[in-house]
Design a protein around this motif. Sequence first.
Motif, short mmCIF file in Angstrom:
data_model
loop_
_atom_site.label_atom_id
_atom_site.label_comp_id
_atom_site.label_asym_id
_atom_site.label_seq_id
_atom_site.Cartn_x
_atom_site.Cartn_y
_atom_site.Cartn_z
N ASP A 12 0.84 -1.19 0.00
CA ASP A 12 0.00 0.00 0.00
C ASP A 12 0.88 1.24 0.00
N LEU A 13 0.60 2.18 -0.90
CA LEU A 13 1.38 3.41 -0.96
C LEU A 13 0.58 4.61 -0.46
N ILE A 14 -0.64 4.73 -0.92
CA ILE A 14 -1.47 5.89 -0.57
C ILE A 14 -2.90 5.43 -0.36
N ASN A 15 -3.55 5.96 0.65
CA ASN A 15 -4.96 5.68 0.88
C ASN A 15 -5.79 6.80 0.27
N ILE A 16 -6.69 6.46 -0.63
CA ILE A 16 -7.51 7.47 -1.31
C ILE A 16 -8.98 7.11 -1.12
N PRO A 17 -9.62 7.60 -0.09
CA PRO A 17 -11.02 7.25 0.16
C PRO A 17 -11.97 8.00 -0.77
N ASN A 18 -13.18 7.45 -0.87
CA ASN A 18 -14.27 8.14 -1.58
C ASN A 18 -13.93 8.46 -3.03
N PHE A 19 -13.25 7.53 -3.69
CA PHE A 19 -12.91 7.78 -5.09
C PHE A 19 -14.11 7.46 -5.97
N PRO A 20 -14.45 8.34 -6.93
CA PRO A 20 -15.65 8.14 -7.74
C PRO A 20 -15.49 7.01 -8.74
N THR A 21 -16.57 6.32 -8.98
CA THR A 21 -16.57 5.28 -10.02
C THR A 21 -17.49 5.70 -11.15
N SER A 22 -17.09 5.36 -12.36
CA SER A 22 -17.92 5.69 -13.51
C SER A 22 -18.78 4.50 -13.93
N GLN A 23 -18.69 3.41 -13.19
CA GLN A 23 -19.44 2.21 -13.52
C GLN A 23 -20.72 2.14 -12.70
N ASP A 24 -21.84 1.99 -13.35
CA ASP A 24 -23.11 1.91 -12.64
C ASP A 24 -23.39 0.50 -12.11
N ASN A 25 -22.70 -0.50 -12.66
CA ASN A 25 -22.99 -1.88 -12.27
C ASN A 25 -22.07 -2.39 -11.15
N GLY A 26 -21.27 -1.49 -10.58
CA GLY A 26 -20.40 -1.89 -9.48
C GLY A 26 -19.11 -2.55 -9.91
N THR A 27 -18.87 -2.63 -11.22
CA THR A 27 -17.64 -3.24 -11.70
C THR A 27 -16.44 -2.37 -11.34
N SER A 28 -15.34 -3.02 -11.00
CA SER A 28 -14.15 -2.29 -10.58
C SER A 28 -13.48 -1.60 -11.75
N ASN A 29 -13.08 -0.33 -11.54
CA ASN A 29 -12.21 0.38 -12.46
C ASN A 29 -10.81 0.37 -11.89
N ARG A 30 -9.82 0.49 -12.76
CA ARG A 30 -8.44 0.58 -12.30
C ARG A 30 -7.80 1.80 -12.96
N PHE A 31 -6.92 2.45 -12.21
CA PHE A 31 -6.28 3.67 -12.68
C PHE A 31 -4.79 3.62 -12.39
N LEU A 32 -4.01 4.14 -13.33
CA LEU A 32 -2.62 4.45 -13.04
C LEU A 32 -2.59 5.70 -12.19
N VAL A 33 -1.76 5.71 -11.16
CA VAL A 33 -1.60 6.90 -10.33
C VAL A 33 -0.24 7.51 -10.67
N LEU A 34 -0.27 8.71 -11.21
CA LEU A 34 0.93 9.36 -11.71
C LEU A 34 1.06 10.77 -11.14
N GLN A 35 2.25 11.28 -11.22
CA GLN A 35 2.51 12.68 -10.89
C GLN A 35 1.71 13.58 -11.82
N ASN A 36 1.07 14.60 -11.26
CA ASN A 36 0.45 15.64 -12.08
C ASN A 36 1.53 16.64 -12.44
N LEU A 37 1.93 16.65 -13.69
CA LEU A 37 3.06 17.47 -14.12
C LEU A 37 2.77 18.97 -14.02
N THR A 38 1.50 19.36 -13.96
CA THR A 38 1.18 20.79 -13.83
C THR A 38 1.09 21.25 -12.39
#
Length: 340
Positions: A91-117
């Motif tokens: 575990d690196l970072i805890n990010i609670p309450n992250f929004p999902t774009s899936q209505d059926n409860g299917t898991s989404n996965r995201f790369l977590v990267l530096q925001n260059l701006t």
Amino acid sequence: MAEYTELEHKAAGHDGTLTDEQGLLIFKPLNEQELQFYKDIQQQQLTDNVESEGDIPLESWMPAYLGVLDEGHNVSENLAKDVQVIDSGEDLINIPNFPTSQDNGTSNRFLVLQNLTAGFNKPNIIDIKLGKILYDENATEDKKQRMTKVSETTTSGSLGFRICGMRIESNKMTSTLDPNHHEFQSQGEYVFINKMFGRTRTVEDVTEAFETYFANSSLNEERRNHLKTIFLQRLQLFFNTILNSEVRMISSSLLFIYEGDASRWDEQKDEDSLIADEFIDYEDEESQDSDSDDIVPKAPLSLMALIDFAHSKVTKGAGYDENVIEGVESLLSIFSKLSD
């Protein structure tokens, strides 16, 4: 409750990339090949003991990769609970309450990267896609034909690169743009220049497009000239990096960012660094071990980064990427003229 919003400061790319409240991180919909490329480059940096003298490793040009965010399956009121960034089970970072774009409860996965701006007050951005070949071996015949036509009819084919988009502050040159190639944002303060602008550039007028990028009304001529020179120096260093990197990168981009807020230039006394340092700084040593909001983004006055690796891979023993190197050579030629 933490809030996550669509990334505002971007010059091109697909929708769906989010950023956190502080703007330190971006959450990019996961592509397995891109994830593998980040991991392979990280591992290569850890294991390679021999480096060419003076060369900057490829990883130093890339956004910091922090791990993978897996939303899990417990979705309540369209919010995933107990989200964590994970990499190799740690575990690196805890990010609670992250929004999902899936209505059926299917898991989404995201790369977590530096925001260059992060840390820029008024970032001015240009996205430059590298390479004549714009498809990989997995592309369908239809896509190969479409991408071949794009290459043949744009500077991708003639110069080995193409401007994909810009998001810059309005300036005297943006007022002359074709109405079909741009739109105003943030009450007219910013101009978003779309991909059709880049697709209609030619060998003869592409240099003027870069002049448009640097024509910032808030920066004096000396500062604008500094930007042209330091991006030339970065391109020279990046050229050496690519010559010593055994990778194949299709449709990757160079991202240029510079600060349009003159007050930050004053604060930093015009001191800019060729290569960006660690992107998070701390106000004091104690805050490193706390969960406080004392962390602040550490941004230079400008930076250049290599992004987008959905069609990239490490190819040990294959030599340097000729598809990429030709575009960098063209950029070097253009920026030599700009800096003169």
